[in-house]
Design an enzyme around this catalytic site. Sequence first.
Site, short mmCIF file in Angstrom:
data_model
loop_
_atom_site.label_atom_id
_atom_site.label_comp_id
_atom_site.label_asym_id
_atom_site.label_seq_id
_atom_site.Cartn_x
_atom_site.Cartn_y
_atom_site.Cartn_z
N GLU A 49 -3.71 -0.18 8.20
CA GLU A 49 -2.52 0.14 8.99
C GLU A 49 -2.68 -0.44 10.38
O GLU A 49 -3.74 -0.32 10.99
CB GLU A 49 -2.31 1.66 9.17
CG GLU A 49 -1.86 2.38 7.94
CD GLU A 49 -1.68 3.89 8.15
OE1 GLU A 49 -1.42 4.32 9.29
OE2 GLU A 49 -1.81 4.61 7.16
N GLU B 223 -7.30 8.70 6.34
CA GLU B 223 -7.57 9.35 7.63
C GLU B 223 -7.98 10.82 7.52
O GLU B 223 -7.25 11.71 7.97
CB GLU B 223 -6.34 9.24 8.53
CG GLU B 223 -5.89 7.82 8.80
CD GLU B 223 -4.79 7.73 9.87
OE1 GLU B 223 -4.24 8.76 10.26
OE2 GLU B 223 -4.50 6.61 10.30
N TYR C 106 -4.50 1.64 15.87
CA TYR C 106 -3.28 1.68 16.69
C TYR C 106 -3.57 1.48 18.17
O TYR C 106 -2.77 0.88 18.88
CB TYR C 106 -2.54 3.01 16.47
CG TYR C 106 -1.93 3.09 15.10
CD1 TYR C 106 -0.68 2.52 14.86
CD2 TYR C 106 -2.61 3.68 14.04
CE1 TYR C 106 -0.11 2.56 13.59
CE2 TYR C 106 -2.04 3.72 12.77
CZ TYR C 106 -0.80 3.16 12.54
OH TYR C 106 -0.25 3.19 11.29
N ARG D 45 0.87 -1.18 0.00
CA ARG D 45 0.00 0.00 0.00
C ARG D 45 0.90 1.23 0.00
O ARG D 45 1.68 1.44 0.94
CB ARG D 45 -0.90 0.00 1.24
CG ARG D 45 -1.72 1.27 1.36
CD ARG D 45 -2.64 1.28 2.59
NE ARG D 45 -3.26 2.59 2.66
CZ ARG D 45 -3.27 3.39 3.73
NH1 ARG D 45 -2.71 2.99 4.87
NH2 ARG D 45 -3.83 4.57 3.68
#
Length: 456
Positions: free
Chosen positions: A362, A169, A300, A80
């Site tokens: 991610e 994002e 995250y 990516r």
Amino acid sequence: MSRTDDTVFPDGFLWGAATASYQVEGAVSADGRGPSIWDTFSHTPGTTVHGDNGDIACDQYNRIADDVALMSELGVRSYRFSIAWPRIQPDGSGPALEAGLDYYRRLVALLRDASIEPAVTLYHWDLPQALQDAGGWEIRDTAERLADLAVIVAGALGDEVGTWITMNEPWVSSFMGYGTGEHAPGLHGLDAALRASHHLLLGHGRASEALRAALPSSAEVGITLNLSPVQAVTTEPQDVAAARRVDGFLNRWFLDPICRGAYPPDLLAHYAALDAGPPVEDGDLETVSAPIDFLGVNYYSARTVGASDGTDGSLASLGVVDRVPPSTKRTAMGWPIVPTGLTELLVRVTTDYGPLPLYVTENGAAFDDYVDPNGEVRDPERVEYLDAHVRAAHAAISDGVDLRGYFVWSFLDNFEWAEGYSKRFGIVYVDYPTQRRVPKQSARWYSTVIAANGLA
Ligand code: FCB
């Protein structure tokens, strides 16, 4: 989380690694590239740790063949990467620079030759400075400019790329770029952030229309959001309400318009009381909510919050305080490590907004890595972090989530925005003075996971 032996992923599960143009490419003046807001911002004193900037970064622009060879050696199945808009349109509009397109054509060809699936993010924050000078994401026109870029890039790469992410994002772009000023373009204000968030969403909608018109019908088009589950620290009504506000601010503000065609009413009312709101025009929300083929989720960490006494002085005046248990381990970014949050999040998105194919676009962690005297980079904390999150992703699949792939952030240590080079997220260490790449212990671990299509 309990460990199960059965962590084999479905056939065809896509194991990838991710980066973004400004964070890895360097070569900021090569072949006619124009300046982006991140060039301007990072060259402004006081904006990044150590005054770091992306002028050289990982020099991937000049080292792309070696980097793809390393991905191939590690067995990575998908890469990516994002398109540097100012390489394609130095001023953000008008004809495309062939040299810029050629770089991405070459990258895609190298990936194809290595049987690595390209996954393109059209916009990962490096807005041409000329568009910022005209108003950036605070004005509607920028959404149209992104749609133009989509047409150009789809025309150049459309036959070879099957996975398209309109943008990365929008929460970070709008609230940190136009709200708190921690990111480029470094502006401050709630209303500015809300205007930016709306025009980013509109840009997603307009770019996806453009991509669909230009791409073969087999291409998949989606968007990547940063999402976090938000837990209330107690069951007291004021804490539950605080958690709901944070969930609205971070998650529903983007999920609702994209998946349901409406902003969340509780947040609209909260912002209206602060004299702020998104500049919605007729038809915008239809554009924003056109069906997506998948949702990309960047995960995250998770939040645990409680109500604060009175206003908290923060950008959106949410009236909350973070109450993560002190025993929770943290990464070098200070982010609490909460693997179960990934399962919770993927299940919640599926339940509230799905069924919908999902990718973890991610997931990863920064730790203070170094090359040891044997020339090795041992990063057991990252291995532990990734192992736990891969298990959490698998648990979500067992719970019925249609998860299609997982991309580790990041393939390489890179320019971590306002943190500069001080934070290392890579599974491959970059020795910046020499640009030598050293696969970390986590890279070797990831290779075995990919080869086994899961964990033993
Ligand atoms: C995300 C960004 C990515 C990287 C990671 C650590 O918010 O999408 O570029 O900086 O955080």
